[in-house]
Design a protein around this motif. Sequence first.
Motif, PDB file in Angstrom:
ATOM      1  N   ARG A  15      87.980  10.456  88.428  1.00 20.92           N
ATOM      2  CA  ARG A  15      87.652  11.317  89.557  1.00 20.92           C
ATOM      3  C   ARG A  15      87.570  10.461  90.828  1.00 20.92           C
ATOM      4  NH1 ARG A  15      82.921  15.055  88.324  1.00 20.92           N
ATOM      5  NH2 ARG A  15      84.529  16.291  87.288  1.00 20.92           N
ATOM      6  N   LEU A  16      88.097  10.984  91.932  1.00 18.88           N
ATOM      7  CA  LEU A  16      88.230  10.240  93.191  1.00 18.88           C
ATOM      8  C   LEU A  16      89.067   8.964  92.993  1.00 18.88           C
ATOM      9  CD1 LEU A  16      84.654  10.535  94.759  1.00 18.88           C
ATOM     10  CD2 LEU A  16      86.727  11.679  95.510  1.00 18.88           C
ATOM     11  N   GLN A  54      96.722   2.733  94.689  1.00 16.25           N
ATOM     12  CA  GLN A  54      95.658   1.736  94.689  1.00 16.25           C
ATOM     13  C   GLN A  54      94.639   1.976  95.798  1.00 16.25           C
ATOM     14  OE1 GLN A  54      96.430  -0.878  92.079  1.00 16.25           O
ATOM     15  NE2 GLN A  54      97.627   0.987  91.794  1.00 16.25           N
ATOM     16  N   ILE A  56      91.814   4.288  98.287  1.00 17.67           N
ATOM     17  CA  ILE A  56      90.559   5.013  98.037  1.00 17.67           C
ATOM     18  C   ILE A  56      90.785   6.491  98.354  1.00 17.67           C
ATOM     19  CG2 ILE A  56      88.197   5.372  98.918  1.00 17.67           C
ATOM     20  CD1 ILE A  56      87.832   2.397  99.010  1.00 17.67           C
ATOM     21  N   HIS A  58      89.440  10.208  99.155  1.00 17.74           N
ATOM     22  CA  HIS A  58      88.256  10.809  99.774  1.00 17.74           C
ATOM     23  C   HIS A  58      88.659  12.159 100.330  1.00 17.74           C
ATOM     24  CE1 HIS A  58      89.938   9.432 103.714  1.00 17.74           C
ATOM     25  NE2 HIS A  58      90.467   8.523 102.920  1.00 17.74           N
ATOM     26  N   GLY A  59      87.870  13.197 100.053  1.00 13.97           N
ATOM     27  CA  GLY A  59      88.246  14.543 100.464  1.00 13.97           C
ATOM     28  C   GLY A  59      89.605  14.871  99.878  1.00 13.97           C
ATOM     29  N   THR A  63      93.594   6.690 101.401  1.00 19.72           N
ATOM     30  CA  THR A  63      93.801   5.672 102.419  1.00 19.72           C
ATOM     31  C   THR A  63      94.535   4.492 101.788  1.00 19.72           C
ATOM     32  OG1 THR A  63      91.892   6.344 103.708  1.00 19.72           O
ATOM     33  CG2 THR A  63      92.638   4.101 104.007  1.00 19.72           C
ATOM     34  N   PRO A  65      95.850   0.980 100.681  1.00 17.60           N
ATOM     35  CA  PRO A  65      95.096  -0.263 100.574  1.00 17.60           C
ATOM     36  C   PRO A  65      95.596  -1.374 101.498  1.00 17.60           C
ATOM     37  CG  PRO A  65      96.542  -0.017  98.683  1.00 17.60           C
ATOM     38  CD  PRO A  65      96.620   1.275  99.455  1.00 17.60           C
TER      39      PRO A  65
ATOM     40  N   PRO B 520      82.225  15.561 101.801  1.00 20.90           N
ATOM     41  CA  PRO B 520      81.778  15.750 100.412  1.00 20.90           C
ATOM     42  C   PRO B 520      81.712  14.444  99.632  1.00 20.90           C
ATOM     43  CG  PRO B 520      83.978  16.668 100.738  1.00 20.90           C
ATOM     44  CD  PRO B 520      83.440  16.336 102.092  1.00 20.90           C
ATOM     45  N   ASP B 521      82.680  13.541  99.846  1.00 19.48           N
ATOM     46  CA  ASP B 521      82.604  12.299  99.095  1.00 19.48           C
ATOM     47  C   ASP B 521      82.904  11.070  99.954  1.00 19.48           C
ATOM     48  OD1 ASP B 521      85.136  13.970  97.325  1.00 19.48           O
ATOM     49  OD2 ASP B 521      85.446  12.735  99.088  1.00 19.48           O
ATOM     50  N   GLY B 522      82.408  11.094 101.193  1.00 16.77           N
ATOM     51  CA  GLY B 522      82.472   9.902 102.026  1.00 16.77           C
ATOM     52  C   GLY B 522      83.881   9.552 102.458  1.00 16.77           C
ATOM     53  N   PRO B 524      86.718   5.824 103.205  1.00 17.02           N
ATOM     54  CA  PRO B 524      86.917   4.433 102.784  1.00 17.02           C
ATOM     55  C   PRO B 524      86.021   3.444 103.531  1.00 17.02           C
ATOM     56  CG  PRO B 524      89.005   5.484 103.277  1.00 17.02           C
ATOM     57  CD  PRO B 524      87.945   6.407 103.748  1.00 17.02           C
ATOM     58  N   ARG B 527      82.029   4.470 101.618  1.00 20.16           N
ATOM     59  CA  ARG B 527      81.834   4.391 100.162  1.00 20.16           C
ATOM     60  C   ARG B 527      81.617   2.971  99.657  1.00 20.16           C
ATOM     61  NH1 ARG B 527      85.493   8.443  98.158  1.00 20.16           N
ATOM     62  NH2 ARG B 527      86.205   7.071  96.498  1.00 20.16           N
ATOM     63  N   PRO B 528      82.473   1.990 100.065  1.00 22.02           N
ATOM     64  CA  PRO B 528      82.212   0.621  99.589  1.00 22.02           C
ATOM     65  C   PRO B 528      80.857   0.099 100.062  1.00 22.02           C
ATOM     66  CG  PRO B 528      84.447   0.796 100.430  1.00 22.02           C
ATOM     67  CD  PRO B 528      83.744   2.074 100.805  1.00 22.02           C
ATOM     68  N   GLN B 547      85.569   3.605  91.849  1.00 19.33           N
ATOM     69  CA  GLN B 547      86.417   4.328  92.810  1.00 19.33           C
ATOM     70  C   GLN B 547      85.916   4.151  94.242  1.00 19.33           C
ATOM     71  OE1 GLN B 547      89.143   5.080  91.649  1.00 19.33           O
ATOM     72  NE2 GLN B 547      88.509   4.931  89.511  1.00 19.33           N
ATOM     73  N   SER B 548      84.736   3.569  94.399  1.00 16.86           N
ATOM     74  CA  SER B 548      84.233   3.306  95.743  1.00 16.86           C
ATOM     75  C   SER B 548      84.442   1.855  96.129  1.00 16.86           C
ATOM     76  CB  SER B 548      82.745   3.650  95.830  1.00 16.86           C
ATOM     77  OG  SER B 548      82.584   5.029  95.666  1.00 16.86           O
ATOM     78  N   ARG B 549      85.182   1.155  95.330  1.00 20.22           N
ATOM     79  CA  ARG B 549      85.477  -0.228  95.679  1.00 20.22           C
ATOM     80  C   ARG B 549      86.907  -0.337  96.183  1.00 20.22           C
ATOM     81  NH1 ARG B 549      82.209  -4.486  94.369  1.00 20.22           N
ATOM     82  NH2 ARG B 549      80.429  -4.053  93.031  1.00 20.22           N
ATOM     83  N   PHE B 550      87.090  -1.249  97.121  1.00 27.38           N
ATOM     84  CA  PHE B 550      88.420  -1.552  97.601  1.00 27.38           C
ATOM     85  C   PHE B 550      89.223  -2.106  96.428  1.00 27.38           C
ATOM     86  CE2 PHE B 550      91.356  -4.458  99.935  1.00 27.38           C
ATOM     87  CZ  PHE B 550      92.044  -3.472 100.598  1.00 27.38           C
ATOM     88  N   ILE B 551      90.534  -1.882  96.447  1.00 26.53           N
ATOM     89  CA  ILE B 551      91.373  -2.177  95.286  1.00 26.53           C
ATOM     90  C   ILE B 551      91.170  -3.589  94.726  1.00 26.53           C
ATOM     91  CG2 ILE B 551      93.358  -2.723  96.780  1.00 26.53           C
ATOM     92  CD1 ILE B 551      93.416  -1.293  93.193  1.00 26.53           C
TER      93      ILE B 551
END
Lengths: 109, 817
Positions: A15-16, A54, A56, A58-59, A63, A65, B520-522, B524, B527-528, B547-551
Amino acid sequence: MNEWIPVTKLEEIPRLGARKLQAGDLDIALFRTGSDEVFALRDRCPHRGGPLSQGIVHGDAVTCPLHNWKIDLQSGEVQGPDQGCVHSFAVRIEEGVVYLDVASLESAA
Amino acid sequence: MKKQKLILIGNGMAGVRTLEELLKLEAELYDIIVFGAEPHPNYNRIMLSPVLAGEKQVEEIVLNSREWYAENRITLHTGDPVTAIDRKARQITTASGMSASYDRLLLATGSNPFIIPVPGHDLPGVVGFRDIQDVETMLDSARQYKKAVVIGGGLLGLEAANGLKKNGMDVTVVHLMDILMERQLDKPAAALLKASLEEGGLKFLMEAQTEAILGDQRVIGVRFKDGSEIDTDLVVMAVGIRPNTALANAAGLHCERGIVVNDTLQTFDPRIYAVGECVQHRNNTYGLVAPLFEQAKVCANHLAQLGYGRYQGSVTSTKLKVTGIDLFSAGEFNEAEGDETLVLQDPAQGVYKKLVIRDNRIKGAVMYGDTMDGSWYFQLLREATDISSFRNTILFGQHDLGDAGHGEETRVGMLSDEAEICGCNGVCKGEIVNAITSQGLFTLDEVRAHTKASASCGSCTGMVEALLASTVGEGYAATPSKKAVCGCTSYSHDEVRKAISELELKSMPELFDKLDWGTPDGCPSCRPALNYYLLAAWPAEYRDDAQSRFINERAHGNIQKDGSYSVVPRMFGGLCSADDLRAIADVADKFEVPEIKVTGGQRIDLFGVKKEQLPAVWKDLSEAGFVSGHAYGKALRTVKTCVGKNWCRFGTQDSTGLGVKLEELTWGSWMPHKFKLAVSGCPRNCAEATIKDLGVVCVDSGYELHIGGNGGIKVRVTDLLCKVESEQEVLEYTAAFIQCYREEAHYLERTAPWVERVSLNYVKQRVVEDKVGRKALYERFKLSQQYAQVDPWKARAEGAETHEFTPLSIDRMRAAS
């Protein structure tokens, strides 16, 4: 004509998050949003070719990387002030299984 | 749902800015109607001076064209002022007899120029300086007549006088006081300004009180209290502005000097909001544009029914928009009793700088001639930064603070249009200035979005801010001192961290809920940061959110431009054995690694590894005894060491051995930003310890601990924290420093800016002087390390997060079905 084939289970995509899907030479990124919708885009940012899978999520956007371009998952359009568009593919979910319309791949190849 | 009706009275900068902010938040909530008294769409009022001076055309200062209103489905009525508000019926009526009803009403009626009620003030040829109409009257007069008198030697008066002079008029400025711009300048600065304006041809009558304006059909002269007279064909009254409260007053809204509003910009009638020059907030009225924009943001937030965000007043700064004159002023520039002043005066070069200091904090600044550092001083003022550590050089400016590599470049005003400002994205000065003027940009974020300047490494941020300030004058909305984490919230980093610990927030959905996150879920950006804050606050309980971390941190490698990854195994203290090297070489052969390089931190980097190969690469490395080097993370990176006393003839201590111990203590720790250590065996400092986040320099009698250094974009040499005697103390102090940084810095803030922000004294107090506090920090660091020192490579080699590294394949699915 649509040609739906199953590609993965919903739970196999975080998810996300996203999964990379290889279709021959074509790399596709499958995204799962916070509300469990799934979208498919070509796994290549129109800016410098960054792998969108790869990024992130969101909504309803991802975005990239590499240089933070923001791309709408539904339309594949790059969001404001940057410009560009990524090829998007039709997907649907049925009983927890994600299907991709392979007929829509032809036009991207 | 039926849309609510929002009416805006006043089609100026504050009102329309509020609408723009509102549309960003909630585009569909309201049907919006705008009534403006002037016949123009919204224009940039602060640019009237350049229009008068002939440096700009009226069309160039329009901020929102009629198309903008149409695109956003806003109904615009220009040239039709609202004449009455019926609050009971929730209805307004206009001069032309039109009426409309509202659910919410926004007043942005601005201000009127104050016209001194002397005899003759209503003669033709007497004007204020407020709108396009006034400018046209002045330009018209300049074509027909010769002489002009400007009453008022303040900001507006001098800009008007300068403009009329440029149009060929013979201009005399009449001022009541003996100091020009007395609300912004002190005596010496005002004297320099006056001399310079006189050189440009303006005449001044100081301490002159106007008694009457003479004339019959049209103004012919001005008489003063002392009986003297002066001939003139035009009188510009620029003695000040008065909030325009007439309409609000008539509607029974409480007004004093302005329309009284609370911190959410509501008037005494909660359905009616007010923003801009017409309001009085906490006893202040504002005539500059930056505060109006801050008000607009808060007001829009409440109109969007989000209900967070408070306006708490503004500190303002001023620049004079007269070409060739550099002048800056902010805060309390006249010292009160007990204040100290720092002054730099160079009459030959026409430079004057004064800072008013109270308790080692800047309270006010006046600058003339060289205003390059105005925005820096203003930032120090708003953030109430303790300046004690650099106060002996502060007057020489920010570039004197070890801003290596930029120095003179920060003087953007002198650069040509082709000069490259943003080296990352190749954006030059001309492009930025052009974007600012053509797109009507006011904030750093807007410039970043449109030009990409300062959007990557950020080292040119100061220059971009300086360009903004010099291009839009005081309209420049300086980055607020309280920086929100991102666009999803109005809370600052500190507020979020505080909420996490005080409200015991232990997951991201809980945090989004309790802090009313706007998305709803921040995004990029947040989140990190939030993932890190939660992890740092609850090391034992919080479940890291991949999923909230940069790759890089999700894949535990550095993503390269072709989508492949680089792999850096940890080599504690930079030491390794022949077996280690063989194992790395075997991995390189087996996986056909295209390139191998030794890094700046004394490690070996394997380039070009495909993501799918990573777990197998890690498995081999792990079996050879390696753990992740975290070269990809906001984490403890490396401990660089020199040879030390075991071999080196100058070495005073065992620097390599100490480096290994430090790395064993600290590896695996997540940080607000990357964190580098080094240990040098003697003051020759071969390990370059004085440009590290924490550097140990061994001396014969013990160990010096240096903090807050970095190489990179803006080189900063460390500050000496303290000297200790034993290795055990080095370990304890280091851990305590790291933990203090981990707990209190903002995400993506390295130790260098953090130490500058909180001051070296503060860090000394926490880590050196407060013994009990240091022990507690050390213990908290060790506790967090229990959970952090789990090798992520080994875990993934053994099957964790498989989905991250295994692509799906259509062909495989087809074959299976």
